[in-house]
Motif scaffolding. Sequence first.
Motif, mmCIF file in Angstrom:
data_model
loop_
_atom_site.group_PDB
_atom_site.id
_atom_site.type_symbol
_atom_site.label_atom_id
_atom_site.label_comp_id
_atom_site.label_asym_id
_atom_site.label_seq_id
_atom_site.Cartn_x
_atom_site.Cartn_y
_atom_site.Cartn_z
ATOM 1 N N GLY A 9 -6.857 -12.340 8.685
ATOM 2 C CA GLY A 9 -5.861 -11.354 8.294
ATOM 3 C C GLY A 9 -4.949 -11.858 7.202
ATOM 4 N N MET A 10 -4.563 -13.118 7.320
ATOM 5 C CA MET A 10 -3.673 -13.699 6.319
ATOM 6 C C MET A 10 -4.368 -13.723 4.961
ATOM 7 S SD MET A 10 -0.861 -14.821 7.991
ATOM 8 C CE MET A 10 -0.150 -16.311 7.365
ATOM 9 N N ALA A 11 -5.682 -14.024 4.959
ATOM 10 C CA ALA A 11 -6.413 -14.050 3.692
ATOM 11 C C ALA A 11 -6.418 -12.660 3.065
ATOM 12 C CB ALA A 11 -7.835 -14.524 3.932
ATOM 13 N N GLN A 12 -6.590 -11.629 3.914
ATOM 14 C CA GLN A 12 -6.618 -10.259 3.389
ATOM 15 C C GLN A 12 -5.291 -9.889 2.742
ATOM 16 O OE1 GLN A 12 -9.202 -8.106 3.181
ATOM 17 N NE2 GLN A 12 -7.711 -6.907 2.025
ATOM 18 N N THR A 13 -4.188 -10.181 3.442
ATOM 19 C CA THR A 13 -2.885 -9.808 2.881
ATOM 20 C C THR A 13 -2.573 -10.633 1.646
ATOM 21 O OG1 THR A 13 -1.941 -11.245 4.552
ATOM 22 C CG2 THR A 13 -1.795 -8.891 4.936
ATOM 23 N N ALA A 14 -3.031 -11.887 1.628
ATOM 24 C CA ALA A 14 -2.815 -12.699 0.434
ATOM 25 C C ALA A 14 -3.555 -12.103 -0.746
ATOM 26 C CB ALA A 14 -3.273 -14.125 0.691
ATOM 27 N N LYS A 15 -4.765 -11.585 -0.474
ATOM 28 C CA LYS A 15 -5.537 -10.943 -1.528
ATOM 29 C C LYS A 15 -4.796 -9.719 -2.060
ATOM 30 C CE LYS A 15 -9.707 -8.609 -1.706
ATOM 31 N NZ LYS A 15 -10.800 -8.116 -0.877
ATOM 32 N N ASN A 16 -4.277 -8.922 -1.140
ATOM 33 C CA ASN A 16 -3.508 -7.742 -1.558
ATOM 34 C C ASN A 16 -2.316 -8.136 -2.407
ATOM 35 O OD1 ASN A 16 -5.091 -5.920 -0.334
ATOM 36 N ND2 ASN A 16 -3.625 -5.252 1.199
ATOM 37 N N ILE A 22 -2.461 -9.465 -10.343
ATOM 38 C CA ILE A 22 -3.610 -9.715 -11.214
ATOM 39 C C ILE A 22 -4.214 -8.410 -11.694
ATOM 40 C CG2 ILE A 22 -5.900 -10.750 -11.305
ATOM 41 C CD1 ILE A 22 -4.783 -12.645 -9.019
ATOM 42 N N ALA A 23 -4.438 -7.485 -10.765
ATOM 43 C CA ALA A 23 -5.056 -6.205 -11.143
ATOM 44 C C ALA A 23 -4.193 -5.059 -10.625
ATOM 45 C CB ALA A 23 -6.469 -6.104 -10.573
ATOM 46 N N PRO A 24 -3.037 -4.832 -11.273
ATOM 47 C CA PRO A 24 -2.115 -3.834 -10.739
ATOM 48 C C PRO A 24 -2.707 -2.435 -10.663
ATOM 49 C CG PRO A 24 -1.248 -4.830 -12.752
ATOM 50 C CD PRO A 24 -2.543 -5.476 -12.472
ATOM 51 N N ARG A 25 -3.607 -2.098 -11.597
ATOM 52 C CA ARG A 25 -4.157 -0.756 -11.589
ATOM 53 C C ARG A 25 -4.949 -0.475 -10.319
ATOM 54 N NH1 ARG A 25 -5.241 2.126 -16.545
ATOM 55 N NH2 ARG A 25 -3.559 1.574 -17.965
ATOM 56 N N LYS A 26 -5.644 -1.504 -9.842
ATOM 57 C CA LYS A 26 -6.472 -1.302 -8.658
ATOM 58 C C LYS A 26 -5.623 -1.380 -7.384
ATOM 59 C CE LYS A 26 -10.450 -3.175 -6.304
ATOM 60 N NZ LYS A 26 -10.968 -4.474 -5.943
ATOM 61 N N TYR A 27 -4.671 -2.306 -7.366
ATOM 62 C CA TYR A 27 -3.988 -2.573 -6.108
ATOM 63 C C TYR A 27 -2.686 -1.806 -5.948
ATOM 64 C CZ TYR A 27 -7.242 -6.174 -4.744
ATOM 65 O OH TYR A 27 -8.352 -6.822 -4.337
ATOM 66 N N LEU A 28 -1.942 -1.575 -7.031
ATOM 67 C CA LEU A 28 -0.674 -0.870 -6.878
ATOM 68 C C LEU A 28 -0.934 0.626 -6.970
ATOM 69 C CD1 LEU A 28 1.929 -2.916 -8.875
ATOM 70 C CD2 LEU A 28 1.928 -2.438 -6.458
ATOM 71 N N VAL A 29 -0.952 1.269 -5.836
ATOM 72 C CA VAL A 29 -1.348 2.673 -5.821
ATOM 73 C C VAL A 29 -0.150 3.610 -5.940
ATOM 74 C CG1 VAL A 29 -3.439 2.264 -4.540
ATOM 75 C CG2 VAL A 29 -1.328 2.656 -3.320
ATOM 76 N N GLN C 56 1.436 -4.453 0.991
ATOM 77 C CA GLN C 56 0.963 -3.118 1.358
ATOM 78 C C GLN C 56 0.634 -2.278 0.126
ATOM 79 O OE1 GLN C 56 4.345 -2.010 3.578
ATOM 80 N NE2 GLN C 56 3.932 -3.479 5.190
ATOM 81 N N ASN C 57 0.346 -2.910 -0.995
ATOM 82 C CA ASN C 57 -0.079 -2.237 -2.231
ATOM 83 C C ASN C 57 0.959 -1.262 -2.774
ATOM 84 O OD1 ASN C 57 -2.335 -3.618 -1.745
ATOM 85 N ND2 ASN C 57 -3.694 -1.881 -1.541
ATOM 86 N N ARG C 58 2.236 -1.626 -2.695
ATOM 87 C CA ARG C 58 3.243 -0.777 -3.335
ATOM 88 C C ARG C 58 4.279 -1.683 -3.987
ATOM 89 N NH1 ARG C 58 7.339 -0.677 0.327
ATOM 90 N NH2 ARG C 58 6.732 -1.551 2.320
ATOM 91 N N PHE C 59 5.287 -1.079 -4.613
ATOM 92 C CA PHE C 59 6.196 -1.888 -5.424
ATOM 93 C C PHE C 59 7.293 -2.560 -4.621
ATOM 94 C CE2 PHE C 59 4.422 0.839 -8.689
ATOM 95 C CZ PHE C 59 4.229 -0.070 -9.712
ATOM 96 N N GLY C 60 7.792 -1.892 -3.577
ATOM 97 C CA GLY C 60 8.989 -2.396 -2.911
ATOM 98 C C GLY C 60 10.211 -1.965 -3.696
ATOM 99 N N PRO C 61 11.398 -2.342 -3.254
ATOM 100 C CA PRO C 61 12.607 -1.855 -3.929
ATOM 101 C C PRO C 61 12.668 -2.326 -5.384
ATOM 102 C CG PRO C 61 13.156 -3.559 -2.354
ATOM 103 C CD PRO C 61 11.727 -3.231 -2.141
ATOM 104 N N ASN C 62 12.764 -1.387 -6.326
ATOM 105 C CA ASN C 62 12.876 -1.795 -7.729
ATOM 106 C C ASN C 62 13.815 -0.868 -8.491
ATOM 107 O OD1 ASN C 62 11.372 0.464 -7.818
ATOM 108 N ND2 ASN C 62 9.719 -0.356 -9.058
ATOM 109 N N TRP C 311 4.982 -13.701 4.803
ATOM 110 C CA TRP C 311 3.538 -13.459 4.749
ATOM 111 C C TRP C 311 3.023 -13.070 6.133
ATOM 112 C CZ3 TRP C 311 -0.335 -17.935 3.327
ATOM 113 C CH2 TRP C 311 -1.616 -17.393 3.172
ATOM 114 N N ILE C 312 3.446 -13.836 7.149
ATOM 115 C CA ILE C 312 3.028 -13.541 8.522
ATOM 116 C C ILE C 312 3.515 -12.164 8.928
ATOM 117 C CG2 ILE C 312 3.545 -14.124 10.912
ATOM 118 C CD1 ILE C 312 3.163 -16.950 10.304
ATOM 119 N N ARG C 313 4.761 -11.844 8.559
ATOM 120 C CA ARG C 313 5.309 -10.547 8.943
ATOM 121 C C ARG C 313 4.499 -9.415 8.314
ATOM 122 N NH1 ARG C 313 11.321 -8.001 8.255
ATOM 123 N NH2 ARG C 313 10.649 -5.946 8.899
#
Lengths: 190, 164, 391
Positions: A9-16, A22-29, C56-62, C311-313
């Motif tokens: 799980g930690m690896a997944q969140t680190a990837k996110n 690195i690739a904001p277009r793909k990851y920042l939705v 979570q693939n979003r910006f957070g406070p900005n 990170w854990i959170r």
Amino acid sequence: MIGSGIVKGMAQTAKNFAGTYIAPRKYLVTVEYPEERLPAKENARNFPFLVFDGDDPEAGLRCVACRICEKECPPQCIYIEKDKEKKPDYVGKMQFQPSVFDIDISVCMSCQICVEVCPFDAIRMDTEFELSNPDRFGGLLLDKRRLAKSNEYCAEIHPEETEQTEARRAEDVRKAVAKKQARQQAASSD
Amino acid sequence: MSLTFAIIAAIVLTGAIGLSVLRKTVHCVLSLTIVFFGLAMLYIRLDAPFLGFALVLIYVSAVTILILFTVLLTRNREIETDVSPYSRGSIAGLIVGGSVFAGLIWMIYRAPLSRGITELESPASVKSLGERLMTEYVLPLEVIALLLTAAMIGAVIVAMKDPG
Amino acid sequence: MEVLLLSIKEQLVALFPAVLQPLAGHLLSITPVLGVFAGCFALTTVLERKALGRIQNRFGPNRVGPAGLLQPVADGLKMIFKEDIVPLKADRTVHFLAPVLLATTALLVFSVIPFGQAPDGRHLVPVDLEVGLIFFFAVGSLAELAVFMAGWSSRNKYAMLGAMRAIAQMISYEAPMLLSVLTVVLISGSLSLVDIVGTQAGGFWHWHVLTPWGAAAFLLFLTAALAESNRSPFDIPEAESEIIAGHMIEYSGFKYALFFLAEYLGLFAMTSLAVTLFLGGFHPPIPQLAFVPGPIWFFGKFVVIIAFFIWIRGTLPRLRMDQLLQLAWKFMLPMAVVLLIVAAAWHRISLTWGPVFGWLFCSPPVIMAYLMLGRGGAGKKGGPRVYRYVN
């Protein structure tokens, strides 16, 4: 083994996390709304507006004050008064026009029935949604002037629908012209 | 009697009075923690910081919480307004309490410590405390450890009974 | 830097009359700790939200200020100007005292953490207590009392439930935490944090985390620290989706902010302790880097651990109550006891034969204990809950 799921799980969140840099277009939705916005869909609808042709909203208004929409409107948010004057419509027939056409959008429930019943393609649904207003009654009661929007705008927000309408209307005009010519021919041959 | 001792004594006495006068049981327990704090301060003032902080660690956090849990789990009503604070046995209680207090005072006065302040050879460091525990007092330590283990196992067995 | 700070303090203390000098000295030691950690709190809240957003693939406070960095100012202003509501049936005195006690204890624990050392041997530490570690845990355990006071005085069943959960959790995790810290005490032979840091001077190979028992104890300590400070995945005392905010439910405005502050300060205190006990405190990783001041090394390690916590959170879901207690009593506590024995063996072996033999003899028992205890924890009881009375 205990803990292996945690590592996965930690690896997944680190990837996110890294991916958003690195690739904001793909990851920042996220679409940052006031600055960026998604294009509205063809079928998006909010509140009705009146379509006019040409440049003059008064002269080009398609509405003929037939009051079908007023009668059909489930929450009865439309109020129409007929004008005494008549004006020619797109095929050249003389038609009535509304002197007053009000829609209370605080009552409107966006059902689109008015659009479906209108025989003159005079009313369409708008996609404008930033309507917040400090004046609760006056600001949400739209009169004829504020409701009138050009056909180009309509084409912009409902491209397919407008295309069909335009095709139908062009057909009507063609038929009307043909009829007129036929009548003229008949008159000249007599 | 120095100023710090007077302050600490005042704190302890305030807590003790609150403990016996306050009507809500939880308030009594909370004022008991004030007493524990005062005692811990007294230990620290007497150059025994280990004992003082251990008192806070064990009594204020563990024992008080235990008492609070028992109070909350055994009583439905937190406050009994219709009961007079003076029970029928209050005079007998006063006599018993007074005699215990007098006996303690007599014992403390007879103890050799109160004859005069003896200088410590060295302040009670944690190291010397540990060495004493592991050499001189190793038997009592082991006995206490055995007792506590037995108590813990007993508690586990009592809690293990599952009606389902 | 340490010399500079110490001499500034001396200069300032000299301005006071002789009677007030000890008092002034203590006040001057307290002020930077207060300022630095309150600033850390403000910065962490916004950086944590930004990092969680990225996870979570979003910006957070900005929005507030450049890149959203002024968000804590906006939050703080909002909190301060909120109405302070006390429930009608609440116990007003205890209700008021609870956040005060919690914030006080959260600040007090920083008084024994050493932040640096001047070349002449003086330490940057508010108070160098001989029993610093005991002080840390004694004061830290007062948080339980404060949480109880908050939960009980609110007269709210969710608050009471949250307080009960919090206390059960704190008591359960205090045991493995103390035992994992005891391994370090065993090796260093002192309860003073200054002495413990002193034994780790001279390079990263002296740090306690780089020993078989130290690495395991470090992880146990971090887990217990998460539980002690009620952070995800151990945030069941204030689980928003179950009991709203637990003991904090009836607090609003500045008192709520105090709870929030105390929670983060508790986390910082645990992190500081982890840095001090296992990561060599303010000592640089290699002696050649000693020209960089100690506080900078300290806060560098501090930031790494805080980032790990965030990170854990962002990763782990909340534990169930029974899983939580099982982890504490069936995995962490026996593991800590094993580590204590291994640490004693390490002390003997590496003193007589050197650290290589120490690694050789001490890592197998740690790994074995981990595997065996882990298998026990993942068994039938660790799995999905069986609803005995429902089915």
